[in-house]
Design a protein around this motif. Structure first.
Motif, PDB file in Angstrom:
ATOM      1  N   VAL A 148      90.493  39.993 -91.633  1.00 45.54           N
ATOM      2  CA  VAL A 148      89.655  41.181 -91.547  1.00 45.54           C
ATOM      3  C   VAL A 148      90.530  42.392 -91.845  1.00 45.54           C
ATOM      4  CG1 VAL A 148      88.161  42.565 -90.067  1.00 45.54           C
ATOM      5  CG2 VAL A 148      88.171  40.071 -89.844  1.00 45.54           C
ATOM      6  N   ILE A 149      90.056  43.247 -92.766  1.00 48.35           N
ATOM      7  CA  ILE A 149      90.817  44.399 -93.234  1.00 48.35           C
ATOM      8  C   ILE A 149      90.131  45.694 -92.803  1.00 48.35           C
ATOM      9  CG2 ILE A 149      91.833  45.526 -95.264  1.00 48.35           C
ATOM     10  CD1 ILE A 149      92.710  42.588 -94.958  1.00 48.35           C
ATOM     11  N   LYS A 150      90.898  46.601 -92.224  1.00 49.42           N
ATOM     12  CA  LYS A 150      90.424  47.961 -91.911  1.00 49.42           C
ATOM     13  C   LYS A 150      91.538  48.925 -92.256  1.00 49.42           C
ATOM     14  CE  LYS A 150      86.967  46.864 -88.593  1.00 49.42           C
ATOM     15  NZ  LYS A 150      85.933  47.434 -87.835  1.00 49.42           N
ATOM     16  N   ASN A 151      91.189  50.007 -92.907  1.00 49.19           N
ATOM     17  CA  ASN A 151      92.158  51.023 -93.332  1.00 49.19           C
ATOM     18  C   ASN A 151      93.309  50.399 -94.137  1.00 49.19           C
ATOM     19  OD1 ASN A 151      90.742  53.160 -92.043  1.00 49.19           O
ATOM     20  ND2 ASN A 151      91.632  52.525 -90.101  1.00 49.19           N
ATOM     21  N   GLY A 152      92.989  49.376 -94.925  1.00 45.85           N
ATOM     22  CA  GLY A 152      93.971  48.753 -95.801  1.00 45.85           C
ATOM     23  C   GLY A 152      94.906  47.756 -95.139  1.00 45.85           C
ATOM     24  N   ASP A 153      94.743  47.519 -93.840  1.00 47.92           N
ATOM     25  CA  ASP A 153      95.631  46.604 -93.118  1.00 47.92           C
ATOM     26  C   ASP A 153      94.845  45.454 -92.496  1.00 47.92           C
ATOM     27  OD1 ASP A 153      98.002  48.144 -93.529  1.00 47.92           O
ATOM     28  OD2 ASP A 153      97.367  49.495 -91.925  1.00 47.92           O
ATOM     29  N   ILE A 154      95.504  44.311 -92.341  1.00 50.45           N
ATOM     30  CA  ILE A 154      94.900  43.180 -91.642  1.00 50.45           C
ATOM     31  C   ILE A 154      94.879  43.518 -90.152  1.00 50.45           C
ATOM     32  CG2 ILE A 154      95.122  40.743 -91.028  1.00 50.45           C
ATOM     33  CD1 ILE A 154      96.579  40.323 -93.688  1.00 50.45           C
ATOM     34  N   VAL A 155      93.681  43.539 -89.575  1.00 48.79           N
ATOM     35  CA  VAL A 155      93.557  43.857 -88.149  1.00 48.79           C
ATOM     36  C   VAL A 155      93.187  42.636 -87.322  1.00 48.79           C
ATOM     37  CG1 VAL A 155      92.991  46.286 -88.521  1.00 48.79           C
ATOM     38  CG2 VAL A 155      91.152  44.601 -88.390  1.00 48.79           C
ATOM     39  N   GLU A 156      92.725  41.581 -88.007  1.00 48.15           N
ATOM     40  CA  GLU A 156      92.327  40.375 -87.271  1.00 48.15           C
ATOM     41  C   GLU A 156      92.353  39.194 -88.231  1.00 48.15           C
ATOM     42  OE1 GLU A 156      88.432  38.645 -84.846  1.00 48.15           O
ATOM     43  OE2 GLU A 156      88.343  40.647 -85.724  1.00 48.15           O
ATOM     44  N   LYS A 157      92.743  38.048 -87.691  1.00 48.32           N
ATOM     45  CA  LYS A 157      92.640  36.782 -88.417  1.00 48.32           C
ATOM     46  C   LYS A 157      91.659  35.929 -87.635  1.00 48.32           C
ATOM     47  CE  LYS A 157      97.064  36.647 -90.682  1.00 48.32           C
ATOM     48  NZ  LYS A 157      97.394  35.833 -91.822  1.00 48.32           N
ATOM     49  N   LYS A 158      90.523  35.630 -88.276  1.00 52.62           N
ATOM     50  CA  LYS A 158      89.491  34.845 -87.595  1.00 52.62           C
ATOM     51  C   LYS A 158      89.740  33.367 -87.799  1.00 52.62           C
ATOM     52  CE  LYS A 158      85.767  38.131 -87.649  1.00 52.62           C
ATOM     53  NZ  LYS A 158      84.449  38.114 -87.105  1.00 52.62           N
ATOM     54  N   GLU A 159      89.613  32.632 -86.718  1.00 50.52           N
ATOM     55  CA  GLU A 159      89.719  31.177 -86.774  1.00 50.52           C
ATOM     56  C   GLU A 159      88.310  30.608 -86.892  1.00 50.52           C
ATOM     57  OE1 GLU A 159      91.070  27.676 -83.770  1.00 50.52           O
ATOM     58  OE2 GLU A 159      92.354  29.446 -83.882  1.00 50.52           O
ATOM     59  N   LEU A 160      88.096  29.812 -87.909  1.00 52.92           N
ATOM     60  CA  LEU A 160      86.773  29.252 -88.137  1.00 52.92           C
ATOM     61  C   LEU A 160      86.593  27.963 -87.353  1.00 52.92           C
ATOM     62  CD1 LEU A 160      86.509  29.732 -91.992  1.00 52.92           C
ATOM     63  CD2 LEU A 160      85.525  31.158 -90.208  1.00 52.92           C
ATOM     64  N   LYS A 161      85.374  27.746 -86.909  1.00 48.23           N
ATOM     65  CA  LYS A 161      85.028  26.488 -86.259  1.00 48.23           C
ATOM     66  C   LYS A 161      83.598  26.131 -86.653  1.00 48.23           C
ATOM     67  CE  LYS A 161      84.287  29.160 -82.159  1.00 48.23           C
ATOM     68  NZ  LYS A 161      85.057  29.815 -81.206  1.00 48.23           N
ATOM     69  N   LEU A 162      83.259  24.906 -86.476  1.00 51.82           N
ATOM     70  CA  LEU A 162      81.925  24.445 -86.822  1.00 51.82           C
ATOM     71  C   LEU A 162      80.913  25.118 -85.895  1.00 51.82           C
ATOM     72  CD1 LEU A 162      80.372  22.474 -88.641  1.00 51.82           C
ATOM     73  CD2 LEU A 162      80.608  20.770 -86.846  1.00 51.82           C
ATOM     74  N   PRO A 163      79.948  25.842 -86.468  1.00 50.51           N
ATOM     75  CA  PRO A 163      78.953  26.510 -85.618  1.00 50.51           C
ATOM     76  C   PRO A 163      77.993  25.501 -85.002  1.00 50.51           C
ATOM     77  CG  PRO A 163      78.476  26.871 -87.934  1.00 50.51           C
ATOM     78  CD  PRO A 163      79.762  26.116 -87.876  1.00 50.51           C
ATOM     79  N   LYS A 164      77.388  25.871 -83.884  1.00 50.57           N
ATOM     80  CA  LYS A 164      76.425  24.980 -83.225  1.00 50.57           C
ATOM     81  C   LYS A 164      75.183  24.800 -84.077  1.00 50.57           C
ATOM     82  CE  LYS A 164      77.906  25.789 -78.573  1.00 50.57           C
ATOM     83  NZ  LYS A 164      77.565  25.557 -77.210  1.00 50.57           N
ATOM     84  N   GLN A 165      74.764  25.876 -84.760  1.00 53.42           N
ATOM     85  CA  GLN A 165      73.564  25.792 -85.571  1.00 53.42           C
ATOM     86  C   GLN A 165      73.651  26.775 -86.727  1.00 53.42           C
ATOM     87  OE1 GLN A 165      69.989  26.753 -83.453  1.00 53.42           O
ATOM     88  NE2 GLN A 165      68.669  26.131 -85.118  1.00 53.42           N
ATOM     89  N   ILE A 166      73.246  26.333 -87.900  1.00 53.21           N
ATOM     90  CA  ILE A 166      73.108  27.218 -89.044  1.00 53.21           C
ATOM     91  C   ILE A 166      71.793  26.872 -89.725  1.00 53.21           C
ATOM     92  CG2 ILE A 166      75.556  27.683 -89.461  1.00 53.21           C
ATOM     93  CD1 ILE A 166      75.519  25.536 -91.574  1.00 53.21           C
ATOM     94  N   LYS A 167      71.216  27.855 -90.408  1.00 50.46           N
ATOM     95  CA  LYS A 167      69.928  27.633 -91.071  1.00 50.46           C
ATOM     96  C   LYS A 167      70.012  28.116 -92.513  1.00 50.46           C
ATOM     97  CE  LYS A 167      67.108  28.114 -86.953  1.00 50.46           C
ATOM     98  NZ  LYS A 167      66.013  28.823 -86.316  1.00 50.46           N
ATOM     99  N   ASN A 168      69.267  27.434 -93.377  1.00 47.50           N
ATOM    100  CA  ASN A 168      69.114  27.828 -94.782  1.00 47.50           C
ATOM    101  C   ASN A 168      70.424  27.907 -95.545  1.00 47.50           C
ATOM    102  OD1 ASN A 168      66.311  28.069 -94.428  1.00 47.50           O
ATOM    103  ND2 ASN A 168      66.575  30.122 -93.589  1.00 47.50           N
ATOM    104  N   VAL A 169      71.286  26.925 -95.359  1.00 49.16           N
ATOM    105  CA  VAL A 169      72.557  26.895 -96.092  1.00 49.16           C
ATOM    106  C   VAL A 169      72.488  25.906 -97.234  1.00 49.16           C
ATOM    107  CG1 VAL A 169      75.009  26.408 -95.927  1.00 49.16           C
ATOM    108  CG2 VAL A 169      73.867  27.641 -94.096  1.00 49.16           C
ATOM    109  N   ILE A 170      72.135  24.682 -96.916  1.00 48.66           N
ATOM    110  CA  ILE A 170      72.062  23.638 -97.938  1.00 48.66           C
ATOM    111  C   ILE A 170      70.613  23.173 -98.045  1.00 48.66           C
ATOM    112  CG2 ILE A 170      72.788  21.312 -98.571  1.00 48.66           C
ATOM    113  CD1 ILE A 170      75.438  21.893 -97.215  1.00 48.66           C
ATOM    114  N   HIS A 171      70.135  23.151 -99.269  1.00 49.19           N
ATOM    115  CA  HIS A 171      68.752  22.736 -99.500  1.00 49.19           C
ATOM    116  C   HIS A 171      68.749  21.402-100.229  1.00 49.19           C
ATOM    117  CE1 HIS A 171      67.382  26.705 -98.280  1.00 49.19           C
ATOM    118  NE2 HIS A 171      68.395  27.188 -98.968  1.00 49.19           N
ATOM    119  N   CYS A 172      67.886  20.506 -99.780  1.00 49.31           N
ATOM    120  CA  CYS A 172      67.748  19.190-100.413  1.00 49.31           C
ATOM    121  C   CYS A 172      66.737  19.248-101.535  1.00 49.31           C
ATOM    122  CB  CYS A 172      67.309  18.140 -99.398  1.00 49.31           C
ATOM    123  SG  CYS A 172      68.529  17.903 -98.103  1.00 49.31           S
TER     124      CYS A 172
END
Length: 103
Positions: free
Chosen positions: A79-103
């Motif tokens: 995450v960038i603010k004022n040209g600098d990295i202010v946060e590094k987010k760690e990703l994890k599998l969300p509990k629920q997501i909708k409308n991402v992959i369509h069959c």
């Protein structure tokens, strides 16, 4: 050496599996937003051999990044603010997501 300038506010998605940047671009619906996006494909990486990178300049609260945890939890989100990295987010599998992959 390719040089893409720094962004003032937004985020950088790093360590994307090579060839997946456009898929992530569409899953995040960046084509529907009025923001600047730099897509770097097949960049050299000591860790991965080749990787893709996305630089997105927009309000960091505009996007729901949970979909990234579903696509690839190894992506690094800086995450960038004022040209600098202010946060590094760690990703994890969300509990629920909708409308991402369509069959």
């Amino acid at each position: 050496m390719l040089n893409v300038g720094k962004i003032e506010e937004g985020f950088v998605l790093d360590h994307i599996q090579a060839g997946m940047a456009m898929s992530i671009y569409h899953h995040l619906q960046l084509d529907k937003l009025d923001c600047t996006v730099a897509i770097i494909k097949n960049a050299r990486s000591d860790k991965m051999g080749k990787k893709d990178i996305l630089k997105v300049e927009c309000d960091v609260n505009m996007l729901d990044l949970d979909v990234l945890g579903f696509i690839d939890h190894n992506i690094t989100v800086n995450v960038i603010k004022n040209g600098d990295i202010v946060e590094k987010k760690e990703l994890k599998l969300p509990k629920q997501i909708k409308n991402v992959i369509h069959c």
